[in-house]
Design a protein around this motif. Sequence first.
Motif, PDB file in Angstrom:
ATOM      1  N   ILE A 259      36.801   9.541 -60.951  1.00 39.06           N
ATOM      2  CA  ILE A 259      36.484  10.806 -60.984  1.00 39.06           C
ATOM      3  C   ILE A 259      37.171  11.821 -60.094  1.00 39.06           C
ATOM      4  CG2 ILE A 259      33.967  10.203 -61.420  1.00 39.06           C
ATOM      5  CD1 ILE A 259      33.538  10.368 -58.433  1.00 39.06           C
ATOM      6  N   PRO A 260      37.414  13.095 -60.761  1.00 38.27           N
ATOM      7  CA  PRO A 260      38.299  13.746 -60.054  1.00 38.27           C
ATOM      8  C   PRO A 260      37.722  14.461 -58.723  1.00 38.27           C
ATOM      9  CG  PRO A 260      37.274  15.123 -61.810  1.00 38.27           C
ATOM     10  CD  PRO A 260      36.732  13.610 -61.886  1.00 38.27           C
ATOM     11  N   GLY A 261      36.425  14.560 -58.517  1.00 40.89           N
ATOM     12  CA  GLY A 261      35.842  15.299 -57.445  1.00 40.89           C
ATOM     13  C   GLY A 261      34.610  14.298 -56.878  1.00 40.89           C
ATOM     14  N   PRO A 262      33.994  14.592 -56.021  1.00 43.46           N
ATOM     15  CA  PRO A 262      32.819  14.062 -55.314  1.00 43.46           C
ATOM     16  C   PRO A 262      31.827  13.567 -56.557  1.00 43.46           C
ATOM     17  CG  PRO A 262      33.028  15.912 -53.960  1.00 43.46           C
ATOM     18  CD  PRO A 262      34.084  15.951 -55.222  1.00 43.46           C
ATOM     19  N   LEU A 263      31.079  12.662 -56.295  1.00 39.32           N
ATOM     20  CA  LEU A 263      30.016  11.821 -57.331  1.00 39.32           C
ATOM     21  C   LEU A 263      28.991  13.126 -57.333  1.00 39.32           C
ATOM     22  CD1 LEU A 263      29.379   9.495 -59.315  1.00 39.32           C
ATOM     23  CD2 LEU A 263      28.295   8.341 -57.316  1.00 39.32           C
TER      24      LEU A 263
ATOM     25  N   TRP B  31      30.184   5.983 -49.823  1.00 37.88           N
ATOM     26  CA  TRP B  31      31.410   5.313 -50.103  1.00 37.88           C
ATOM     27  C   TRP B  31      31.779   4.987 -51.431  1.00 37.88           C
ATOM     28  CZ3 TRP B  31      30.670   0.683 -53.104  1.00 37.88           C
ATOM     29  CH2 TRP B  31      29.469   0.352 -53.152  1.00 37.88           C
ATOM     30  N   LEU B  32      30.519   4.906 -52.416  1.00 39.33           N
ATOM     31  CA  LEU B  32      31.022   4.892 -54.006  1.00 39.33           C
ATOM     32  C   LEU B  32      31.732   6.112 -54.442  1.00 39.33           C
ATOM     33  CD1 LEU B  32      30.401   3.315 -56.439  1.00 39.33           C
ATOM     34  CD2 LEU B  32      28.364   4.342 -56.880  1.00 39.33           C
ATOM     35  N   SER B  33      31.216   7.261 -53.917  1.00 39.68           N
ATOM     36  CA  SER B  33      32.070   8.391 -54.346  1.00 39.68           C
ATOM     37  C   SER B  33      33.381   8.403 -53.803  1.00 39.68           C
ATOM     38  CB  SER B  33      31.188   9.594 -53.861  1.00 39.68           C
ATOM     39  OG  SER B  33      32.154  10.947 -54.073  1.00 39.68           O
ATOM     40  N   GLN B  34      33.533   7.976 -52.861  1.00 42.66           N
ATOM     41  CA  GLN B  34      35.018   7.968 -52.265  1.00 42.66           C
ATOM     42  C   GLN B  34      35.808   6.840 -52.980  1.00 42.66           C
ATOM     43  OE1 GLN B  34      34.721   7.339 -48.119  1.00 42.66           O
ATOM     44  NE2 GLN B  34      33.755   9.231 -47.666  1.00 42.66           N
ATOM     45  N   LEU B  35      35.226   5.728 -53.408  1.00 39.16           N
ATOM     46  CA  LEU B  35      35.880   4.718 -53.989  1.00 39.16           C
ATOM     47  C   LEU B  35      36.317   4.971 -55.362  1.00 39.16           C
ATOM     48  CD1 LEU B  35      36.880   1.474 -54.348  1.00 39.16           C
ATOM     49  CD2 LEU B  35      34.383   1.171 -55.005  1.00 39.16           C
TER      50      LEU B  35
END
Length: 294
Positions: A140-144, A129-133
């Motif tokens: 950020i442009p892509g996945p964390l 969820w943090l990456s999506q947020l």
Amino acid sequence: MPKLKFALAIPAWVWLLVFFVAPIFMVIVFSFGYKPSIFATHALDHLSFDRYLEALSPTFFSTFLNTLWIGILGTALCLVIGGPVAYWIAVKAPPSKRGLLLALVMVPFWTNFLVRTIGWQVILAPEGWLSQLLQGIGVIPGPLDLLYSRGAVLLGVVYNYLPLMILPLFVAFDRVSGPLREASKDLGANSVTTFLRVTVPLARPGIIAGVLLVYIPLMGDYITATVLGGAKGNMIGQVVASQFQTAQNWALGSAMAVLLIIVIMLSIAVAAGLLWLLTLPLRQRNRLVLGEGS
């Protein structure tokens, strides 16, 4: 009466001898042995320093450096983050709320250490969820890409060990009485000067205790490195555990453990020496000389 006082300390001495001195002595002895075969864990019929040379090879030496880097930076971050929190709870927060605030600090300790660390693995996952947020708000442009790195290990150790820094700092700041700070301000010192010249020196034992409580177990932590570090965030505690549990090479694991103890003791000694040198001018300036000017 002196004999009675000594008798009261016997259980503590027995506990230390059985569960601290004896295990460390066994580890030191094992470190001079070797692994005789694939099915045996150790042998002591031929003692040497070969396992220490193997532990200091380039393969493992980089892990020692990485552990030292994470240990120093993690302890410093805990001090920087926990210091203001402890000071606010001890000095600024209403006395009626301090118990509740300290309980909130202790809330993470109500959960198992491994479970807390796995929770961060879920949070830092590229699909979490943090990456999506962060992607949704354009940070950020892509996945964390933080999981299985030194940054993830550093985040994990700061989270896990921060309460161990806040609690002794709170006790230290709480013992600095308000009248001393008020007297400093009455003598013309501002808030910053009062904090640096009165509060911090009087709270120094608590600060040292907090640093040691965080730094020593952090250097030997292997759960956080295993769950969050991967290959990039290796720590020596993780390697020691793998030598005992996976490779079944107790001699090499013991040598690494002894070297870790030595690194911890040397780094603490160096830090104490640097602190003594840095505070020497301040101590000389504040030293009271009786009879001066008479």
